[in-house]
Structures are given as C-alpha cells and as structure tokens.
Write a protein that holds these residues in place. Structure first.
Motif, PDB file in Angstrom:
ATOM      1  N   SER A   5       0.837  -1.192   0.000  1.00 57.15           N
ATOM      2  CA  SER A   5       0.000   0.000   0.000  1.00 57.15           C
ATOM      3  C   SER A   5       0.876   1.248   0.000  1.00 57.15           C
ATOM      4  O   SER A   5       2.096   1.169   0.061  1.00 57.15           O
ATOM      5  N   GLN A   6       0.229   2.413  -0.064  1.00 59.13           N
ATOM      6  CA  GLN A   6       0.969   3.676  -0.174  1.00 59.13           C
ATOM      7  C   GLN A   6       1.268   4.304   1.181  1.00 59.13           C
ATOM      8  O   GLN A   6       1.778   5.416   1.238  1.00 59.13           O
ATOM      9  N   ILE A   7       0.913   3.643   2.264  1.00 58.79           N
ATOM     10  CA  ILE A   7       0.973   4.262   3.588  1.00 58.79           C
ATOM     11  C   ILE A   7       2.389   4.705   3.946  1.00 58.79           C
ATOM     12  O   ILE A   7       3.377   4.101   3.526  1.00 58.79           O
ATOM     13  N   ASN A   8       2.495   5.806   4.693  1.00 60.24           N
ATOM     14  CA  ASN A   8       3.777   6.242   5.249  1.00 60.24           C
ATOM     15  C   ASN A   8       3.561   6.983   6.563  1.00 60.24           C
ATOM     16  O   ASN A   8       2.441   7.059   7.066  1.00 60.24           O
ATOM     17  N   GLY A   9       4.640   7.518   7.091  1.00 58.09           N
ATOM     18  CA  GLY A   9       4.579   8.132   8.415  1.00 58.09           C
ATOM     19  C   GLY A   9       3.692   9.355   8.501  1.00 58.09           C
ATOM     20  O   GLY A   9       3.412   9.840   9.597  1.00 58.09           O
ATOM     21  N   GLY A  10       3.243   9.876   7.358  1.00 55.54           N
ATOM     22  CA  GLY A  10       2.413  11.084   7.355  1.00 55.54           C
ATOM     23  C   GLY A  10       1.165  10.960   8.202  1.00 55.54           C
ATOM     24  O   GLY A  10       0.763  11.919   8.868  1.00 55.54           O
ATOM     25  N   GLY A  57       5.781  11.071  -1.977  1.00 58.21           N
ATOM     26  CA  GLY A  57       6.721  10.660  -3.011  1.00 58.21           C
ATOM     27  C   GLY A  57       6.156   9.675  -4.011  1.00 58.21           C
ATOM     28  O   GLY A  57       6.799   9.359  -4.996  1.00 58.21           O
ATOM     29  N   ASN A  58       4.931   9.169  -3.770  1.00 55.77           N
ATOM     30  CA  ASN A  58       4.376   8.228  -4.738  1.00 55.77           C
ATOM     31  C   ASN A  58       3.152   8.785  -5.456  1.00 55.77           C
ATOM     32  O   ASN A  58       2.446   8.067  -6.133  1.00 55.77           O
TER      33      ASN A  58
END
Lengths: 355, 408
Positions: free
Chosen positions: B223-228, B295-296
């Motif tokens: 998935s596209q998940i990140n620390g945001g 970034g994605n």
C-alpha cells in the motif's frame, strides 16, 4: 465589437439570472449557498431532457415508412420555431426540477431550522455526485453529450435562421443582437426584468422582502413567513436550475459533466457585489461577463475590427486573464464592504417565539 | 455510567453514527433501485454493489467463479490510512475555523497553496548538497506557511472589513487554482522525463525526498501508507489540547460563541479571527504538503478549472466529527474508507465511485440539523427519567450551541 458584446452577454446572462435567484432566497431570509449545486443539477436535467427529445422518433412526412428523429425532422424542414420551442420547454423542465431540488434546502432550513450554510454546502456536494453517478451510468463517461449535433446546430439563431442571406449586411445592431445568438439570452433578460418588478412593485414582493428583514414583525401583520420563505427558495431553485441549463446550452455545447466552473459561486459574489439589488446585480453580471469573455477569447479578440488582436499583443499571460474576475471580486468586495447591506434576518431560522 | 449515556457527547456520537447509517442506507437504496430498473445490472449486480458499499475495504476482488470475496486486504487498508491523512488535516482545518464561528470553505485553496510551496521547495533544493531529511522538513514547513498565508487572507478580510468569509474563501480558492497553474506553467518542474505523463509535476522522489515509511509498509504490504498519517494524528491531538486546555483555545471558542460578548470580556476578537483562519490554513496546507511529500503521488498542475475534492470533503469530515479534533481522526478514516469502497465499486461492478460522494453529501445534509437529531435522541432516552432530572436536561439542551457556522 459585435463579437465582444455577444460573448459578454452569453457569459453575463447565466450569472445575472442565478444572482437574481440568490436575491430571491436571501431577501426571504434564507441563505442559498446551493446556487452552484442547483445549477449543476439543472444543467444535467436540461441536457438529459434534450437527449430524450432527440431520441423520440416520428414517421417522416415525406416517406411514412421511415422513422425520423424529432430534431432531425424539424431541422430538415427548416422548422426553426419548433426547435426553439423544444429549447423553451427544456428551460421550463430545468426550472421545475431545480425548484424541486431546492426543496431539500427549504425543508432543512425552514422546517428543521438547520444551519443554512451547511445545508447549502450539502446540496453543493450532492448535485455533482448524483449527476456524475447517473452520467457515468448513462454515457459510460464523465460527460453527457447530445445524441447528435450540438447547441449551435439545433438552437443557435443565425442570419439564415431569420431568412437573411448568408452574406447579407444586417447592420451593427443586427449583427450583434440577431446573428449567432440564443433565444434563451433574451428570455432570461425578460424574466429578470419581470421578476425584479415583482420583487419591488407587488404585494408579494414586499411581503417576501419583509420576511428577510424582520420575520416576526411580518408575522404579526398576518404574513405567513414559512410560506413566503418556501416561495423565495423555490423561485431561487427554479431560476438557478434554468440558469444552469442556459449555461450548459450557451457555453458548454449542451453537455453536462457535473461542473459549471464555479458560476454559481460567482453569481453569489455578484449578488453581494450588487448589494442584493437587481439593477446593481445586472451591472455586476455584465462586468463579470466581460472579464470572463476576455479570459476565454483574449487571444482572438479584435475589438475595433482592424484585424489587430490588441489584447494578445500586450503579452500578458493567459493565466492573469483567468485570474482577474476572482481577484477583482475580492478587491471590489473589500472596497464596497462599508456600504454592503445584507437582509437583516438572513441565515437566522425563523422562530415564532423570539421577538 | 448512567449519566454518561445521557451526556451530550454520547448523544453527539450517536447522532453521527445515525447520520452515517442513513447515508449508507440511501446509497444502498439508490443502487437497489438501479438494479431493479436496469436489466443488465439486475438484482445480483445490485447486491454486489450494496455489499461493496458497506464492506469495500475488505474486498479481495472476484474469485474464479466471478463471486466477490472478502477478507483482510492490506493494500486497501493501508491506502485507506494514506488517504485519511489529508482528509484528517483538511477536516481539522474546517473544524478549527468552526470553533471560532468561521466557515472555512477555503480549504481547497489552502491545500493547493501548501502543495505548491512544498513541491517547489522539495524539487528545487538539490539533495546533493543539502541532506534530504532537511529538505523534507523545509518543504513541509513551507507548505504549512503557504497554507497559513492563504488562510489568513479571508481571515484578515473578515476581521478588518467584515467581508463574509464564505465568499472570500471561494474567491481565494479560485485565485489559488489559477496562481498555482501559472507558477507551475512557468516552472521547470513539469515531468518531461516520462513522455507519456504530460501535465504532471515530478514526484518528490525525483529529488530523493519522501516521507519515511516508519515500518508501516511492512504492516500493510503493497500500500501507499507512510509516516504522514502519524503526523496528522499528532496534529489532531495537538489541536485538541490547544482548543480544550489552553487560554488561547478558550478565547477562540468564545469568539465563535459570541464575537461581541467576547470583545466585551476583553478578548481581541479580530486578532483571534485572523489567527483562527491562519491556523486552519496551515492545517489544510499541511494536508497538501504531506500528500505530495509521500513521493508516490503526482500533482496534475493545470488545475485552474477544478479544485481538489479533498478540500471540500474536509467540511464533511469536520461536521461528522462535530468539530471535535479527536473525532476528526475517526471521521477522516471513515471518509477514506468510503473512498476505497467507491474505488472497489468502479473496479468490480457496473456502478461507479460517485455513489460514495452521494453518501457523503447525505451525511453532510443530515449533520446540518444534527442538533434536532440530538434533541430527538435526548427526548427518547429521557422517558424513564424522573421529572426533575428531565427539566435539568432540557435546560442543558437549550444552552448547547453545537451547530457552528453563523455568528450573531
């Protein structure tokens, strides 16, 4: 010059009629933020109705064995009157359904005494969602277009429509107001004038305005505030629904895609800018129409007919022209805010008990 | 415990849940009606659609037999949190302005301003000379500031010239859309490296700048998940503390409840209006900033004809959460859950994602009269309560200014 005036009118008329829609709602005491949403809805209804009409097949008079589309028949037999009639019918349908759609706002704001800004925002979200949902189901894409042809083919009034020769010289006024125009423009101006007179010169108009200033005082004189506010919102819905279709007809080639490019919000700004008065609103709408027209066509705009595109030659970016209407609205609002006088009771739910 | 069931916040929660339920049911009804009228889709197609509306995030696509399968789907789940991030922040933006009695419909413009500043900073500072993490921080702060600046314009106009903030916000939205298009048009950040992608700006990864994943990508693989998302949650908690536990927060709320009374009590109402809109703008700016710093995702720069929907959906997020910053976290997740459901609908059935927009609109419509729903809920619950308590509760009802929006 003819082109400039004509084009300005085309942009100004939907703005004008929808701003008047705003006036009717707010003068009765209901903030109608949903102008944009109702326009989107009206545009969709209008285009869908024209599509349905186009699909109606009738036996061809020349050859009863063959079926022919209603529009094609009128076009082939040069029966412009019935084509214009279909357009007027569509305007009526859009107005009627716009009015019904606005009942959602009226019910929430008047009967349930809900927050009018949020109710209007909900309608602004609902309209494009519903419209796009159905457009995608019907057309399998995000734009609903006519089955064949466009608004210029079916509905535009040209020299030839009026019986003139293609090369005939019909003078400056004729060229400006009779060639390549839409009947809807003049109908809307007529409606604008009639409704403005009703708002200021009839008992109904006076009562409506009283409900927007001091509903309790109005009620004490036997005026039914609830009924008046319903009338205000429904007239508002009808006008913005019709304005939405006129917008789609004249600037979007009779197609609906769940968007009217912020015209409803711009109309709201024109209304505030015009101080909730029809005459000022008409002036404001013309000004914005002019700017919209310049933004859309500045590169090919030949103002005095000498073949020189003055505005394109200045070398200002197209982005600036697109930005100007919004920037100027903001500046004008800032300059005129001292004189601004909104209806006193707008946005406040009517409560019989409070004095 | 009995008192808790009678409490205002419980009733607020209940009314939100009721709004969600009614919204989902209306969406399901619409799908059912279309299934009944459209022979091609039929009842079976409608049943698939309805299941996806409710359980879209658990959908695992169709199996060989063409039947829908459900279960834990790490991609959908992770993407849900990823898309919840900007929604939480725009929701926070709208909610904070509501606390001061301002309707911030300008979140789309502030979001665009934040996006624009972030992309310019993240892509222009060479990461060969400056450390990428420093560029990330600068870009995020830049987005925050740009959003704050954009939000302060309607705030200033409201405070100094008493211009309706709704109309000022709408104008600044469109000005932002045009200015952003203009700036990117004359910039050299347009993606020309990948020939097929005309009209887009480079991803920030082009300059090696991206939000760290913090291991969340292991949890939700693919998935596209990140620390945001964590930053968004922290900001929401911070907003909750400021609003409920500080003097400044109290002043903001006082201005929202009654601007004139607040001034009479010695609170600088004008300053607070400007500050409220500035903070709201910063939140919406952060939404755009974090979304593109992932970034994605690529930014479509020629945006002058449309405004980002995530800005408007922030209104729905805030209203559903009754403007409670902690509630915004959950309602933001719920909205992005609907978003995923819509996507699954488009992929797997003849229906499309706009049905979820209809559901959101219905929920916003219902929240316009949430006060009425809460009163109704309260009255229902009170039938067995002794008379004296009932009178007290009625008094409490009369003095609860829950619905925001208008001053005076």
């Amino acid at each position: 010059m003819s082109f400039l005036i004509r084009q300005t009118l085309i942009y100004a008329v939907p703005l004008m009629i929808v701003a008047l829609a705003g006036i009717f709602a707010e003068r009765s005491g209901i903030i109608n933020l949903a102008l944009e949403g109702i326009m989107i809805f009206g545009a969709f209804i209008g285009v869908a109705f024209v599509r349905i009409l186009q699909g109606v097949m009738v036996p061809s008079p020349a050859d009863p064995e063959n079926m022919i589309g209603l529009f094609d028949l009128a076009y082939q037999s040069k029966n412009w009157l019935s084509l214009q009639g279909y357009m007027l019918l569509t305007m009526l349908i859009s107005a009627a359904l716009g009015s019904i759609f606005s009942l959602l706002l009226a019910f929430a704001a008047i009967n349930l005494r809900a927050d009018q800004t949020i109710g209007g925002t909900a309608l602004n979200m609902l309209a494009p969602a519903l419209v796009l949902f159905f457009v995608r189901l019907i057309a399998k894409q995000n734009t609903l277009q006519l089955l064949s042809g466009d608004s210029a083919k079916w509905f535009m009034i040209k020299k030839t429509t009026l019986g003139f020769d293609k090369k005939a010289d019909i003078g400056f006024l004729g060229e400006t107001f009779l060639n390549k125009v839409y009947l809807s423009t003049y109908i809307c101006i007529l409606i604008f004038v009639i409704l403005s007179i009703i708002l200021y010169r009839t008992r109904f108009g006076l009562r409506l305005r009283a409900c927007g200033e001091n509903p309790q005082a109005a009620a004490s004189l036997g005026i039914d505030v609830v009924k008046m506010r319903y009338a205000g919102v429904m007239i508002s819905g009808a006008l913005s629904g019709m304005g939405g279709f006129v917008y789609a007809l004249t600037t979007a080639n009779c197609s609906a895609n769940g968007d009217v490019a912020g015209f409803g919000f711009l109309a709201l700004a024109v209304m505030i800018f015009g101080n909730w008065k029809p005459l000022n609103v008409a002036g404001g709408a013309l000004l914005f129409g002019l700017f919209k027209c310049i933004a859309a066509a500045y590169s090919t705009l030949d103002i005095n007919g000498d073949g020189i595109y003055a505005l394109a030659n200045i070398g200002v970016s197209a982005h600036l022209y697109r930005l100007l209407p919004y920037l100027i609205t903001l500046i004008v609002l800032a300059l005129t805010s001292k004189n601004s006088r909104a209806p006193k009771a707008e946005g406040i739910p009517y409560d019989k008990g409070s004095r | 415990m009995k008192n808790w069931f009678q409490s205002k916040s419980f009733r607020a929660l209940l009314s939100s849940l009721l709004s969600i339920l009614i919204g989902l049911l209306i969406g399901a009804l619409l799908i059912l009606l279309i299934g009944l009228t459209d022979q091609e889709i039929g009842l079976k197609g409608a049943w698939d659609g309805i299941r996806l509306v409710f359980l879209g995030v658990f959908s695992n696509g169709r199996n060989e037999a063409g039947l829908l399968t459900f279960g834990f789907n790490p991609v959908s789940m992770g993407n849900m949190f990823f898309r919840a991030m900007p929604l939480i922040l725009t929701g926070l933006s709208v909610a904070l302005a509501f606390k001061t009695g301002l309707f911030n419909i300008g979140a789309p413009g502030q979001y665009l301003a934040g996006t624009c500043a972030t992309l310019f900073i993240a892509l222009s500072i060479p990461t060969e000379t400056v450390a990428p993490w420093l560029v990330w921080i600068l870009a995020f702060l830049g987005g925050l500031l740009a959003g704050a600046l954009w939000g302060s314009i309607p705030g200033l106009l409201k405070a100094l010239l008493n211009i309706n903030e709704v109309i000022a916000c709408i104008m600044t939205n469109w000005i932002a859309a045009n200015v952003v298009t203009w700036l990117f048009d004359i910039s050299n950040l347009k993606n020309i490296a990948e020939g097929t992608k005309s009209g887009y700006i480079y991803k920030t990864t082009y300059n090696n700048v991206a939000t760290p994943k913090l291991g969340l990508d292991k949890l939700f693989a693919g998935s596209q998940i990140n620390g945001g998302i964590l930053i968004a949650i922290l900001l929401a908690i911070g907003a909750y503390i400021i609003i409920n536990k500080t003097t400044f927060g109290y002043e903001l709320k006082a201005c929202g409840a009654n601007r004139h009374a607040a001034r009479y009590a010695g609170i600088q109402d004008r300053r607070n209006i400007v500050l409220s809109m500035t903070i709201a703008g910063a939140m919406a700016g952060a939404a755009g900033s974090l979304y593109y710093l992932s970034g994605n995702t690529e930014f479509f720069w020629s945006t002058y004809q449309s405004l980002p929907a995530v800005g408007f959906n922030g209104i729905a997020v805030a209203l559903l959460a009754m403007n409670n910053p902690i509630g915004v976290i959950f309602s933001g997740c719920f909205m992005s859950l609907l978003n995923i459901s819509g996507q699954q609908l488009t992929y797997l059935t003849a229906f499309n994602e706009y049905i979820t927009d209809v559901i959101i609109a219905v929920i916003v419509y219902l929240s316009a009269f949430s006060l009425i729903i809460q009163l109704w809920l309260g009255n229902r619950g009170k039938k067995s309560v002794p008379r004296t308590e009932k009178a007290k509760a009625a008094d409490a009802d009369a003095s609860t200014p829950v619905v925001p929006g208008k001053e005076e």
